[in-house]
Scaffold this motif. Structure first.
Motif, PDB file in Angstrom:
ATOM      1  N   SER A 498       0.700  -0.878  -0.694  1.00  7.02           N
ATOM      2  CA  SER A 498      -0.224  -0.155   0.353  1.00  7.02           C
ATOM      3  C   SER A 498       0.947   0.997   0.447  1.00  7.02           C
ATOM      4  O   SER A 498       0.435   2.393  -0.696  1.00  7.02           O
ATOM      5  CB  SER A 498      -0.993  -0.008   1.011  1.00  7.02           C
ATOM      6  N   PHE A 499       1.547   0.933   0.627  1.00  8.77           N
ATOM      7  CA  PHE A 499       2.912   2.819   0.380  1.00  8.77           C
ATOM      8  C   PHE A 499       3.440   2.341  -1.157  1.00  8.77           C
ATOM      9  O   PHE A 499       3.509   4.127  -1.138  1.00  8.77           O
ATOM     10  CB  PHE A 499       4.148   2.035   1.140  1.00  8.77           C
ATOM     11  N   LEU A 500       3.215   1.505  -2.044  1.00  7.40           N
ATOM     12  CA  LEU A 500       3.531   2.157  -3.236  1.00  7.40           C
ATOM     13  C   LEU A 500       2.726   3.474  -4.191  1.00  7.40           C
ATOM     14  O   LEU A 500       2.675   3.378  -5.225  1.00  7.40           O
ATOM     15  CB  LEU A 500       3.797   1.089  -4.261  1.00  7.40           C
ATOM     16  N   ASP A 501       0.635   3.289  -3.659  1.00 10.78           N
ATOM     17  CA  ASP A 501       0.720   4.344  -3.958  1.00 10.78           C
ATOM     18  C   ASP A 501       0.054   5.692  -3.648  1.00 10.78           C
ATOM     19  O   ASP A 501      -0.160   6.448  -4.757  1.00 10.78           O
ATOM     20  CB  ASP A 501      -0.972   3.051  -3.417  1.00 10.78           C
ATOM     21  N   PHE A 502       1.123   5.378  -3.520  1.00 15.13           N
ATOM     22  CA  PHE A 502       1.393   7.540  -2.180  1.00 15.13           C
ATOM     23  C   PHE A 502       1.722   8.860  -3.341  1.00 15.13           C
ATOM     24  O   PHE A 502       0.794   8.968  -3.412  1.00 15.13           O
ATOM     25  CB  PHE A 502       2.248   7.398  -1.065  1.00 15.13           C
ATOM     26  N   GLU A 503       2.913   8.248  -4.690  1.00  9.99           N
ATOM     27  CA  GLU A 503       3.069   9.215  -5.165  1.00  9.99           C
ATOM     28  C   GLU A 503       1.349   9.328  -6.716  1.00  9.99           C
ATOM     29  O   GLU A 503       1.150  10.463  -6.852  1.00  9.99           O
ATOM     30  CB  GLU A 503       4.163   9.067  -6.288  1.00  9.99           C
ATOM     31  N   GLU A 504       1.103   8.019  -6.875  1.00 11.11           N
ATOM     32  CA  GLU A 504       0.122   8.261  -7.458  1.00 11.11           C
ATOM     33  C   GLU A 504      -1.229   9.379  -7.141  1.00 11.11           C
ATOM     34  O   GLU A 504      -1.491  10.416  -7.771  1.00 11.11           O
ATOM     35  CB  GLU A 504      -0.740   6.767  -7.977  1.00 11.11           C
ATOM     36  N   ILE A 505      -1.695   8.673  -5.936  1.00 14.64           N
ATOM     37  CA  ILE A 505      -2.135   9.550  -5.189  1.00 14.64           C
ATOM     38  C   ILE A 505      -2.503  11.300  -5.650  1.00 14.64           C
ATOM     39  O   ILE A 505      -3.051  11.715  -5.335  1.00 14.64           O
ATOM     40  CB  ILE A 505      -2.214   9.528  -3.350  1.00 14.64           C
ATOM     41  N   ILE A 506      -0.816  11.600  -4.648  1.00  9.23           N
ATOM     42  CA  ILE A 506      -0.221  12.887  -4.362  1.00  9.23           C
ATOM     43  C   ILE A 506      -0.798  13.661  -5.805  1.00  9.23           C
ATOM     44  O   ILE A 506      -1.547  14.749  -5.523  1.00  9.23           O
ATOM     45  CB  ILE A 506       1.069  13.067  -3.692  1.00  9.23           C
ATOM     46  N   PHE A 507      -0.143  12.967  -6.829  1.00 11.57           N
ATOM     47  CA  PHE A 507      -0.609  13.490  -7.991  1.00 11.57           C
ATOM     48  C   PHE A 507      -1.647  13.835  -8.716  1.00 11.57           C
ATOM     49  O   PHE A 507      -1.763  14.797  -9.370  1.00 11.57           O
ATOM     50  CB  PHE A 507       0.850  12.964  -9.016  1.00 11.57           C
TER      51      PHE A 507
END
Length: 576
Positions: A498-507
């Motif tokens: 789930s940590f790997l979704d951070f960049e996608e969410i932010i942008f």
């Protein structure tokens, strides 16, 4: 990194090699059932129909061309053509270690920094802020933090109405009553209500108020002195409220309508010269092409009255021109409620037609809905008046204090005061930010201050747990940054993925102005962390490598929760 984008680019090449036209994009989604995989590739079926090929056979062709053996494992194809796969534990371990040492928790996307003006909060002068100002203020503040975090140059603009009719009304009333201005904002608000009533019922007073509007706009010294005192009293009160709410706004960010006043004569002259503005019996207006009023006539925006007074539209046109000319804005975002949608679109159309901004300048209205009570009516007092924002905050702090005292009656007073403020204010902000801004939402005290569910307190409490674990372990994890993460249980593996979704969410938020996506993601990792915490032994474990491995996952959870709450403008708590 944006894991989905990274994998989609690689898989798209495999689809083309399998004979699928490039117009068919990869649709990569998280698997709902983890037994099938971490991710699922959709989109093969539509391509198979176009190519008149069995979807299962086409999917198998795609799989043969996927050269990601170091990243993916257990790639399977369903009978209907869906491709499922897991991430390799070794690769995921390496990504977790990289996230821990990265400056921005894995944000790798290189952006071209833009000058972005955010127009938000905009309190009324001579009035206390009420609950209606909450959404603009906290959504705008969160977007300032997020856009700055990814590397943009953000210009905060607290646009206040300090140059309109309300000042003519107040100045006329104060001069008539011969009152000196040495009182609180609440006193000014009471006077304004009296003056406004007189403005509606007394024709002579109405004329006098309009006279003083023009005098103020002509910079009459007597009017300016009264105006300055009223503005200062109002904004000094608001700055204290911003500080209380942990909002990044101060006097440097306040840009009143008066700031653009000197630009207006030249703008009016220019709009007339370009034949955009027309004279209609002494009133200067701008017809809006393609927009009709209820009577079927072409709508027009008035920019100057017969008496020479300017209107909000005139100021807003000048404001956009100023923001482009002075700040070199690439993007201007307005956090204003949905009722202003038509008006703002008209202003955007006017400034573009007048060539005051280039076509590539992004003018965006990020509208939002209303806050409602349990009966789906506007959230107000029992008497039907607007709830003062300061009163709402104080009530939330009191309610938080009572919750803490129930859990810990012996808590020290200083800690109680600190926690109740952080929890109470965080609860109000998160309750708003966690909702899709375009929708109305119902304000519910029981829900927003719950220790369970999608609330700030639930996330703050999870952060307390992470800090407690790390303190009890008393291990310097910097000495083990290269140690491989051992994924023994599904709980720790799911949390790490789930940590790997951070960049996608932010942008996504950067593009759409939707901080509720960050709230949803923080809630997701909090739920996953809670499952990990409850089902996996972390501290009392003999295997030292596994202990350190799990502590690194705890550390990364704490870093994401802390950063995520900061981007929402919510304080962390370290004990409760």
């Amino acid at each position: 990194m944006n894991i989905k984008k990274f994998l989609s680019i690689k898989i798209h090449k495999s689809m083309i090699q399998a004979g699928i036209p490039s117009k068919y994009n990869v649709i990569l989604r998280s698997c709902k059932k983890k037994i099938f995989g971490n991710y699922q590739i959709n989109g093969i079926i539509s391509a198979a129909i176009h190519l008149k090929i069995n979807p299962n056979n086409l999917a198998k062709k795609v799989v043969k061309n996927i050269k990601l053996n170091n990243i993916l494992t257990n790639i399977t194809v369903s009978p209907t053509g869906y491709i499922n796969f897991f991430l390799k534990k070794e690769w995921l371990s390496n990504q977790i270690n990289l996230l821990i040492i990265s400056k921005k928790l894995g944000l790798t996307k290189n952006i071209i920094s833009k000058n972005i003006v955010i127009d938000y909060s905009s309190p009324n002068i001579a009035k206390e802020m009420h609950v209606g100002h909450l959404r603009s203020t906290i959504i705008g503040d969160s977007m300032v933090r997020i856009l700055s975090f990814v590397g943009h140059n953000v210009i905060k603009s607290n646009h206040i109405g300090d140059w309109g009719t309300q000042f003519g009304i107040l100045i006329a009333f104060l001069k008539k009553k011969k009152k000196k201005i040495n009182f609180l904002l609440s006193d000014i608000e009471k006077l304004y209500k009296q003056a406004q009533k007189k403005y509606i019922t007394d024709i002579n007073f109405t004329k006098l108020a309009k006279y003083y509007v023009v005098k103020l706009q002509q910079k009459d010294s007597s009017c300016l002195r009264i105006w300055e005192k009223i503005v200062n009293i109002t904004m000094n009160y608001n700055y204290q409220l911003y500080k209380k709410l942990n909002i990044k706004l101060n006097h440097h960010d306040t840009m009143g309508e008066s700031k653009y006043h000197d630009m207006i004569p030249n703008i009016i002259k220019d709009l007339k010269k370009k034949k955009i503005a027309v004279n209609n019996n002494g009133t200067l207006m701008i017809p809006i092409k393609g927009v009709q009023n209820k009577k079927g006539k072409l709508m027009a925006v008035i920019i100057q009255k017969k008496d020479g007074a300017y209107l909000y539209a005139t100021i807003d046109i000048a404001c956009i021109k100023y923001r482009y000319d002075f700040f070199k804005a690439d993007r201007i975002i307005y956090y204003v409620d949905s009722r202003q949608s038509q008006y703002l679109n008209q202003i955007f159309q006017i400034v573009r037609n007048a060539k005051y901004v280039p076509n590539n300048l992004q003018l965006e209205h990020h509208m939002f809905g209303m806050i409602l009570n349990k009966n789906n009516k506007p959230f107000k007092t029992r008497e039907g008046t607007n709830i003062k924002l300061n009163h709402l905050i104080d009530e939330s702090i009191i309610r938080s204090k009572n919750i803490i005292l129930e859990k810990n009656p012996l808590i020290k007073k200083k800690l109680l005061e600190d926690l109740s403020k952080k929890i109470g204010i965080g609860a109000i902000k998160y309750a708003d930010l966690s909702k899709n801004r375009i929708h109305n939402y119902i304000f519910n005290w029981q829900k927003i201050l719950s220790l369970n569910g999608n609330t700030s307190l639930y996330i703050q409490y999870a952060y307390v747990r992470t800090i407690s674990l790390l303190k009890k372990a008393n291990i310097n994890l910097n000495n083990f940054l290269n140690l491989e993460i051992n994924f023994i249980s599904q709980y720790e593996f799911d949390l790490a993925v789930s940590f790997l979704d951070f960049e996608e969410i932010i942008f996504k938020i950067v593009e759409k102005g939707t901080p509720h996506l960050l709230c949803n993601w923080l809630y997701k990792i909090t739920v996953l962390f809670s499952s990990f915490y409850e089902n996996c032994n972390i501290l009392n474990i003999k295997d030292t490598k596994l202990k350190i491995s799990r502590l690194k996952i705890v550390l990364l959870t704490s870093l994401f929760l802390k950063q995520g709450l900061y981007l929402l403008g919510i304080d962390i708590i370290e004990k409760i």
